[in-house]
Design a protein around this motif. Structure first.
Motif, mmCIF file in Angstrom:
data_model
loop_
_atom_site.group_PDB
_atom_site.id
_atom_site.type_symbol
_atom_site.label_atom_id
_atom_site.label_comp_id
_atom_site.label_asym_id
_atom_site.label_seq_id
_atom_site.Cartn_x
_atom_site.Cartn_y
_atom_site.Cartn_z
ATOM 1 N N PHE A 127 8.676 8.205 -2.338
ATOM 2 C CA PHE A 127 8.536 8.173 -3.790
ATOM 3 C C PHE A 127 9.179 6.893 -4.325
ATOM 4 N N TYR B 299 2.605 9.113 -7.834
ATOM 5 C CA TYR B 299 2.846 10.233 -8.744
ATOM 6 C C TYR B 299 2.648 9.814 -10.203
ATOM 7 N N ALA C 216 5.673 14.866 -12.084
ATOM 8 C CA ALA C 216 5.827 14.105 -10.844
ATOM 9 C C ALA C 216 6.271 15.004 -9.695
ATOM 10 N N ASP D 49 3.289 16.682 -8.320
ATOM 11 C CA ASP D 49 2.538 15.784 -7.443
ATOM 12 C C ASP D 49 3.185 15.718 -6.066
#
Length: 274
Positions: free
Chosen positions: A64, A97, A108, A111
């Motif tokens: 991420f 995201y 997010a 996601d």
């Protein structure tokens, strides 16, 4: 100076779309061997950037990216996800995201959970979550949600994460790490200045998988990660402090030795999970 820190933009008040375009132009990386793909997860498509492993593996790292929950993409942080895959020898899937302020928490996180489900359905038996800055907080928030749903996560790795602990960081405005800029990111992601799924109290709530925290000693957000490490009471915690580096040092062109050490320590930590 990293490319992000070399940008001359108004992080406090600049138009979000303009800042995103400038961020993408300045920081976009296209490493060899990385492919954009669309995955179907929980009934909707999510774009991901995939770094393949040199050998078949049942382990996957979901990455991420950072950017204050408001900016960036897998492409702007592909230098980190690419090096992470090389150091560990695993496939890395960097998740594109949804960004704030259009999509506040828990969008997010949803996601991220969809990507976890995709990896599980694809047959990966070991799922590790990782992220830098705001992405570090997102990785932990996804792990907390996974724990609630009974999904097993092997470990979480955060690089100089942002967890809302330092209310008034003394970073430089030009770097977007001053108090007003950081406050803008937090409010955009959460809708308020209070508790959120990214706050330490939420992330350290209850037992969980092992964690590895990479901390930069000259980072205005350094104490966020230190406070999180101290808050974990029921986890195995590994801390890797780089006293002379600043925020985003994994993308700094002159931080060769620190980057090599950080990736080596991450690989050692992941090796210990098996």
């Amino acid at each position: 100076m990293s490319r992000r820190h070399a940008m001359r933009v108004d992080w406090r008040r600049g138009n979000v779309l303009d800042l995103r375009r400038a961020y993408e132009r300045a920081c976009r990386v296209t490493p060899a061997g990385a492919d954009w793909r669309m995955i179907q997860a929980e009934g909707r498509p999510i774009r991901v950037l995939v770094h393949e492993a040199p050998q078949p593996t049942e382990r996957v790292i979901l990455y991420f990216h950072g950017g204050g929950w408001m900016f960036g993409s897998p492409a702007t942080h592909a230098d980190i996800s690419c090096e992470l895959g090389r150091a560990i020898g695993s496939i890395v899937i960097s998740v594109d995201y949804r960004l704030a302020p259009e999509h506040k928490a828990p969008a997010a996180i949803a996601d991220g959970m969809a990507a976890v489900g995709f990896c599980r359905d694809a047959g990966f038996t070991s799922i590790i979550l990782a992220g830098d800055s705001a992405g570090g907080a997102l990785a932990f928030a996804v792990e907390r949600e996974a724990a609630k749903r009974g999904e097993r996560i092997a470990g979480v790795c955060s690089f100089y994460g942002a967890f809302g602990h330092v209310a008034a960081p003394c970073g430089k405005r030009r770097d977007g790490l001053d108090a007003l800029s950081v406050r803008r990111y937090w409010r955009a992601a959460n809708g308020s200045a209070g508790r959120s799924p990214y706050s330490i109290s939420a992330l350290a709530d209850g037992p969980g998988c092992p964690v590895h925290l990479v901390i930069a000693g000259r980072d205005p957000l350094r104490d966020d990660s230190i406070a999180l490490a101290r808050a974990f009471k029921h986890r195995s915690v590994s801390v890797d402090i780089h006293p002379f580096e600043g925020h985003s040092f994994l993308q700094h062109p002159l931080a060769h030795r620190a980057k090599q050490t950080a990736y080596r320590n991450i690989a050692h930590w992941i090796g210990g999970l098996e």
